[in-house]
Each structure stands twice: as C-alpha cells, then as structure tokens.
Design a protein around this motif. Structure first.
Motif, PDB file in Angstrom:
ATOM      1  N   ALA A  49       0.822  -1.202   0.000  1.00 11.85           N
ATOM      2  CA  ALA A  49       0.000   0.000   0.000  1.00 11.85           C
ATOM      3  C   ALA A  49       0.859   1.255   0.000  1.00 11.85           C
ATOM      4  O   ALA A  49       0.547   2.242  -0.671  1.00 11.85           O
ATOM      5  CB  ALA A  49      -0.932  -0.002   1.205  1.00 11.85           C
ATOM      6  N   GLY A  50       1.965   1.219   0.738  1.00  9.38           N
ATOM      7  CA  GLY A  50       2.856   2.373   0.803  1.00  9.38           C
ATOM      8  C   GLY A  50       3.554   2.661  -0.502  1.00  9.38           C
ATOM      9  O   GLY A  50       4.020   3.782  -0.721  1.00  9.38           O
ATOM     10  N   ALA A  51       3.644   1.669  -1.358  1.00  8.49           N
ATOM     11  CA  ALA A  51       4.341   1.842  -2.633  1.00  8.49           C
ATOM     12  C   ALA A  51       3.421   2.319  -3.748  1.00  8.49           C
ATOM     13  O   ALA A  51       3.873   2.529  -4.875  1.00  8.49           O
ATOM     14  CB  ALA A  51       4.995   0.522  -3.044  1.00  8.49           C
ATOM     15  N   VAL A  52       2.129   2.471  -3.448  1.00 12.25           N
ATOM     16  CA  VAL A  52       1.156   2.888  -4.458  1.00 12.25           C
ATOM     17  C   VAL A  52       0.885   4.382  -4.328  1.00 12.25           C
ATOM     18  O   VAL A  52       0.528   4.867  -3.250  1.00 12.25           O
ATOM     19  CB  VAL A  52      -0.160   2.098  -4.307  1.00 12.25           C
ATOM     20  CG1 VAL A  52      -1.242   2.697  -5.195  1.00 12.25           C
ATOM     21  CG2 VAL A  52       0.061   0.630  -4.663  1.00 12.25           C
ATOM     22  N   ALA A  53       1.048   5.098  -5.401  1.00 13.40           N
ATOM     23  CA  ALA A  53       0.775   6.549  -5.414  1.00 13.40           C
ATOM     24  C   ALA A  53      -0.566   6.805  -6.091  1.00 13.40           C
ATOM     25  O   ALA A  53      -0.984   6.074  -6.982  1.00 13.40           O
ATOM     26  CB  ALA A  53       1.888   7.286  -6.147  1.00 13.40           C
ATOM     27  N   GLY A  54      -1.245   7.839  -5.642  1.00 19.52           N
ATOM     28  CA  GLY A  54      -2.458   8.270  -6.312  1.00 19.52           C
ATOM     29  C   GLY A  54      -3.719   7.547  -5.919  1.00 19.52           C
ATOM     30  O   GLY A  54      -4.758   7.722  -6.561  1.00 19.52           O
ATOM     31  N   ALA A  55      -3.671   6.721  -4.888  1.00 15.39           N
ATOM     32  CA  ALA A  55      -4.863   6.020  -4.428  1.00 15.39           C
ATOM     33  C   ALA A  55      -4.860   5.985  -2.905  1.00 15.39           C
ATOM     34  O   ALA A  55      -3.797   5.926  -2.286  1.00 15.39           O
ATOM     35  CB  ALA A  55      -4.927   4.610  -4.991  1.00 15.39           C
ATOM     36  N   ARG A  56      -6.039   6.050  -2.318  1.00 11.46           N
ATOM     37  CA  ARG A  56      -6.161   5.899  -0.878  1.00 11.46           C
ATOM     38  C   ARG A  56      -6.456   4.436  -0.593  1.00 11.46           C
ATOM     39  O   ARG A  56      -7.491   3.906  -0.987  1.00 11.46           O
ATOM     40  CB  ARG A  56      -7.294   6.778  -0.350  1.00 11.46           C
ATOM     41  CG  ARG A  56      -7.325   6.906   1.174  1.00 11.46           C
ATOM     42  CD  ARG A  56      -8.693   6.591   1.733  1.00 11.46           C
ATOM     43  NE  ARG A  56      -9.038   5.194   1.490  1.00 11.46           N
ATOM     44  CZ  ARG A  56     -10.233   4.682   1.739  1.00 11.46           C
ATOM     45  NH1 ARG A  56     -11.191   5.428   2.172  1.00 11.46           N
ATOM     46  NH2 ARG A  56     -10.471   3.389   1.512  1.00 11.46           N
ATOM     47  N   VAL A  57      -5.515   3.763   0.058  1.00 12.62           N
ATOM     48  CA  VAL A  57      -5.596   2.313   0.250  1.00 12.62           C
ATOM     49  C   VAL A  57      -5.892   1.996   1.709  1.00 12.62           C
ATOM     50  O   VAL A  57      -5.302   2.580   2.619  1.00 12.62           O
ATOM     51  CB  VAL A  57      -4.274   1.626  -0.167  1.00 12.62           C
ATOM     52  CG1 VAL A  57      -4.394   0.115  -0.020  1.00 12.62           C
ATOM     53  CG2 VAL A  57      -3.896   1.989  -1.599  1.00 12.62           C
ATOM     54  N   ARG A  58      -6.807   1.077   1.920  1.00 14.71           N
ATOM     55  CA  ARG A  58      -7.032   0.515   3.250  1.00 14.71           C
ATOM     56  C   ARG A  58      -7.032  -0.999   3.137  1.00 14.71           C
ATOM     57  O   ARG A  58      -7.223  -1.568   2.048  1.00 14.71           O
ATOM     58  CB  ARG A  58      -8.347   0.996   3.861  1.00 14.71           C
ATOM     59  CG  ARG A  58      -9.578   0.470   3.161  1.00 14.71           C
ATOM     60  CD  ARG A  58     -10.858   0.757   3.920  1.00 14.71           C
ATOM     61  NE  ARG A  58     -11.967   0.061   3.283  1.00 14.71           N
ATOM     62  CZ  ARG A  58     -13.104  -0.251   3.889  1.00 14.71           C
ATOM     63  NH1 ARG A  58     -13.286   0.079   5.157  1.00 14.71           N
ATOM     64  NH2 ARG A  58     -14.063  -0.888   3.240  1.00 14.71           N
ATOM     65  N   ILE A  59      -6.805  -1.674   4.257  1.00 18.46           N
ATOM     66  CA  ILE A  59      -6.762  -3.137   4.313  1.00 18.46           C
ATOM     67  C   ILE A  59      -7.941  -3.611   5.148  1.00 18.46           C
ATOM     68  O   ILE A  59      -8.165  -3.121   6.255  1.00 18.46           O
ATOM     69  CB  ILE A  59      -5.437  -3.623   4.905  1.00 18.46           C
ATOM     70  CG1 ILE A  59      -4.261  -3.184   4.027  1.00 18.46           C
ATOM     71  CG2 ILE A  59      -5.439  -5.148   5.060  1.00 18.46           C
ATOM     72  CD1 ILE A  59      -2.906  -3.340   4.681  1.00 18.46           C
ATOM     73  N   LEU A  60      -8.690  -4.564   4.604  1.00 22.07           N
ATOM     74  CA  LEU A  60      -9.867  -5.119   5.272  1.00 22.07           C
ATOM     75  C   LEU A  60      -9.608  -6.583   5.584  1.00 22.07           C
ATOM     76  O   LEU A  60      -9.320  -7.377   4.689  1.00 22.07           O
ATOM     77  CB  LEU A  60     -11.092  -4.978   4.372  1.00 22.07           C
ATOM     78  CG  LEU A  60     -12.377  -5.665   4.824  1.00 22.07           C
ATOM     79  CD1 LEU A  60     -12.935  -4.989   6.082  1.00 22.07           C
ATOM     80  CD2 LEU A  60     -13.418  -5.661   3.699  1.00 22.07           C
ATOM     81  N   LEU A 127       0.571  -5.003  -6.124  1.00 22.26           N
ATOM     82  CA  LEU A 127      -0.582  -4.103  -6.137  1.00 22.26           C
ATOM     83  C   LEU A 127      -0.437  -3.031  -7.212  1.00 22.26           C
ATOM     84  O   LEU A 127      -1.398  -2.703  -7.921  1.00 22.26           O
ATOM     85  CB  LEU A 127      -0.762  -3.465  -4.756  1.00 22.26           C
ATOM     86  CG  LEU A 127      -2.006  -2.603  -4.552  1.00 22.26           C
ATOM     87  CD1 LEU A 127      -3.271  -3.395  -4.834  1.00 22.26           C
ATOM     88  CD2 LEU A 127      -2.030  -2.040  -3.129  1.00 22.26           C
ATOM     89  N   ALA A 128       0.749  -2.498  -7.357  1.00 15.11           N
ATOM     90  CA  ALA A 128       0.981  -1.487  -8.396  1.00 15.11           C
ATOM     91  C   ALA A 128       0.738  -2.062  -9.782  1.00 15.11           C
ATOM     92  O   ALA A 128       0.213  -1.375 -10.676  1.00 15.11           O
ATOM     93  CB  ALA A 128       2.412  -0.949  -8.278  1.00 15.11           C
ATOM     94  N   ALA A 129       1.094  -3.334  -9.990  1.00 14.07           N
ATOM     95  CA  ALA A 129       0.886  -3.960 -11.300  1.00 14.07           C
ATOM     96  C   ALA A 129      -0.595  -4.147 -11.592  1.00 14.07           C
ATOM     97  O   ALA A 129      -1.046  -3.955 -12.734  1.00 14.07           O
ATOM     98  CB  ALA A 129       1.608  -5.299 -11.358  1.00 14.07           C
ATOM     99  N   LEU A 130      -1.381  -4.516 -10.587  1.00 17.34           N
ATOM    100  CA  LEU A 130      -2.825  -4.631 -10.778  1.00 17.34           C
ATOM    101  C   LEU A 130      -3.423  -3.279 -11.178  1.00 17.34           C
ATOM    102  O   LEU A 130      -4.225  -3.177 -12.118  1.00 17.34           O
ATOM    103  CB  LEU A 130      -3.497  -5.123  -9.496  1.00 17.34           C
ATOM    104  CG  LEU A 130      -3.312  -6.587  -9.104  1.00 17.34           C
ATOM    105  CD1 LEU A 130      -3.978  -6.849  -7.751  1.00 17.34           C
ATOM    106  CD2 LEU A 130      -3.887  -7.533 -10.158  1.00 17.34           C
ATOM    107  N   LEU A 131      -3.026  -2.231 -10.461  1.00 19.78           N
ATOM    108  CA  LEU A 131      -3.561  -0.907 -10.729  1.00 19.78           C
ATOM    109  C   LEU A 131      -3.112  -0.379 -12.090  1.00 19.78           C
ATOM    110  O   LEU A 131      -3.890   0.262 -12.810  1.00 19.78           O
ATOM    111  CB  LEU A 131      -3.139   0.059  -9.624  1.00 19.78           C
ATOM    112  CG  LEU A 131      -3.804  -0.179  -8.266  1.00 19.78           C
ATOM    113  CD1 LEU A 131      -3.109   0.626  -7.183  1.00 19.78           C
ATOM    114  CD2 LEU A 131      -5.284   0.167  -8.325  1.00 19.78           C
ATOM    115  N   ALA A 132      -1.876  -0.657 -12.454  1.00 19.67           N
ATOM    116  CA  ALA A 132      -1.379  -0.195 -13.755  1.00 19.67           C
ATOM    117  C   ALA A 132      -2.137  -0.863 -14.894  1.00 19.67           C
ATOM    118  O   ALA A 132      -2.484  -0.219 -15.895  1.00 19.67           O
ATOM    119  CB  ALA A 132       0.111  -0.479 -13.867  1.00 19.67           C
TER     120      ALA A 132
END
Length: 346
Positions: A49-60, A127-132
């Motif tokens: 989550a810390g490595a992803v820019a431009g999104a607000r990430v939470r863990i459930l 996670l970054a790869a999924l978002l990209a």
C-alpha cells in the motif's frame, strides 16, 4: 455491522468516480484459523500500500472464525500506528461466499476492491501492477499469476499432478474468469450488474469462477497482469495424493455447475452433455492412468488420475449434485478445516 451499498455508477479508467481526486481502494483478506499466515501477510500488504501513489488504500480483514480469533492479529499489524488503515470485521456465517460478500458490503463506498487470500504472499510490485493494468486497459477486473510455494518438498506424484500450477496468460490478455485469490474489481461496474457471490457455492468453492464468468458474459473485461504475482503457500497436508484427488473431484463438479448456471437456456441438454463428457473423460483417463502405473510413469499417472477424478466430478455437477469442500470442524476445539478460505478459493 454491514454498511449500505453505494450508488451503482460506472467508474472512470482509474477506478474513481467522476470528480474524485483519488480512487478509494480496499485490499480484502479473507481468513479462517490462519493467524500465523495472517501475521506474515499484513506487513506485506502495508508495504504494498505504501508503494502505491495516487490512491487511498485501506486493508480489510474478514474473519470467518466463529470465535473471531484473528482480531488481535489484525490489531497488532500496525504497532506504531503508521501506514494504511486496517479494518477488522467478524463474519460468523460459515462459508467462503459469506466472507466474500461481506467484503463487498464493507466496500460499498469504495471504487476498487482487491482480493487476496490469507495463505498467499504478494511479490514486490503486485498491487501497483494490478492498478497499472486497470488504468492501461480500463477493464472491470484484473488478475495475475498465483505460483505455488510448497512448505515441504512434494513427492513426485504431487509435483507432477498439475493441480497446484499457476495458470498463465500473456500480459494484458483477456481472460474469461479468474480466481479471487488475486483479483482487482472495479466496484462501479460490479454494482451496475448487481453481482454478488452465489450462496449455493458457499461450501463447495467455485463461487469466484461463477462471479467472474458472469462479469465477462455481461460484456465486461478481465485482463491478465503478468507482473501481479502472489505466491500461494501449499502446506504439507495438501501436498498429498488424497487431497489432490478430492480437490480434482470438487473442481470438476463446480466446473460443470458454473457453466450450467451461466447458460442462458437449454440447460437440460447441457447437463446430459457434460455428464457424458465427464464419464468419457473418467473412463479414458482412468485407463491411461493404469497403463502409466504399469510402466512406472509417475508423471503421466498423476496427470491422468487427476483428470479422471475431475471427470467424475463433472458428472456429479452436471446432474445437479455438489461436492462440499468448505465444511466446518466437528466437535469442540477442532481446527484446520476450511471456512472463508480454509482450503483456498477455486
């Protein structure tokens, strides 16, 4: 307490609603009696989550243990309070479907939802790869590889059986269905289709195949991101011929059920066709397995035995039966049976 569903609107290519500056993303972990695994997974998700820019990430964390045994593990994942928010919810209703639908409900106001199982560990950049891939293709869902990591060296039969192999596709390829152990969903599109995980699959698995197949049959796309890799841990109790054959039987059953349940018409003919196909497959591969055993070919024997057992499962599923895999342990103090993700999704 369950949250209310959000508005059923399509999101933009970045997963955010129109006018939203930062897409809201939830990474959901379904867990059942695997606190040691969960304690290893949560720090990895915090790092992702810390490595992803431009999104607000939470863990459930969705805990399917009736006793709510994962609460302390979730609470202790951020000892310094830094990093993304971690939300813990207790879902006591047995079965993997209850856990997955609870994740949908808890993400009612989110733009994107990512599923990962408690027996998995993401590789760097997952996670970054999924978002990209989601941004690049503007698709409704993204999935990626789930290669196995055996906790003990498997015997030659298990190593050759193919049941634990990760499916592969070209980077960016369209796929028809996906495993929710590694899946990003555009929730705006999911809500627009009013998709939920089907309770009929709660104790059998296959709910993810039905869900994602329904998504693509509705005209949406699932893309494959080759760089979005999660390692799937295989404990010693699964790396056994008996467990593999039970899984093959169950998988064959749900394979037929999913295709019949998503067929628009002529289901009676499909049932007969799949039953005949399953019987033919079981007979053919059963005979080939015996020949392979006679000549000492372990790899061929394993592949044909798995295929034959899957064929028998197809017959069960085609004729309206089901094979329960996600049962609960009987008796006080029992553990290790499957709940929300006790034996993994399929």
């Amino acid at each position: 307490m369950d949250t209310q569903r959000g508005p059923e609107t399509r999101t933009g290519p970045d997963g955010a609603a129109p006018g939203s500056a930062r897409p809201r993303l939830t990474v959901a972990v379904l867990t059942y009696l695997r606190n040691a695994y969960l304690a290893q997974l949560l720090p990895a998700l915090i790092e992702q989550a810390g490595a992803v820019a431009g999104a607000r990430v939470r863990i459930l964390v969705v805990d399917n243990d009736p006793a709510g045994g994962a609460e302390q593990t979730a609470a202790g994942a951020r000892p310094d309070g830094a990093g993304p928010e971690i939300v813990y919810v207790h879902e006591p209703e047995p079965g993997i479907v209850a856990g997955r639908n609870r994740a949908l409900d808890e993400s009612a106001h989110e733009h994107l939802l990512v599923f990962i199982d408690d027996d998995e560990l993401p590789r760097p950049g997952w996670l970054a790869a999924l978002l990209a891939a989601r941004e690049r293709h503007g698709c409704a869902a993204v999935t990626g590889p789930t290669p196995p990591v055996f906790e003990t060296a498997p015997d030659p039969w298990v190593a050759a059986c193919g049941v634990f192999d990760s499916w592969e596709a070209a980077d960016g390829a369209r796929v028809r269905s996906a495993d929710t152990g590694n899946l990003l969903l555009d929730l705006g599109r999911v809500r627009a289709l009013r998709l939920r995980f089907d309770p009929r699959y709660g104790l059998t698995g296959g709910e993810d195949s039905l869900f994602t197949r329904s998504l693509t049959l509705a005209g949406e796309e699932i893309r494959f991101a080759a760089g979005a890799v999660v390692d799937k841990r295989v404990p010693a109790r699964r790396a056994r011929r008996e467990w593999v054959l039970r899984r093959a039987h169950r998988s064959g059953s749900t394979w037929a059920r999913v295709r019949i349940d998503t067929a628009p018409r002529a289901r009676a003919a499909l049932r007969l066709g799949y039953a005949a196909k399953g019987l033919a497959r079981a007979g053919r591969d059963g005979a080939l397995a015996l020949l392979a055993r006679a000549r000492g070919d372990v790899a061929s024997r394993a592949a044909h035995e798995v295929s034959a057992r899957g064929g028998l499962g197809m017959v069960v599923g085609a004729l309206g039966g089901s094979v329960a895999e996600y049962g609960r342990p009987a008796g006080p103090g029992a553990s290790g049976a499957s709940g929300a993700s006790g034996e993994g999704a399929s």
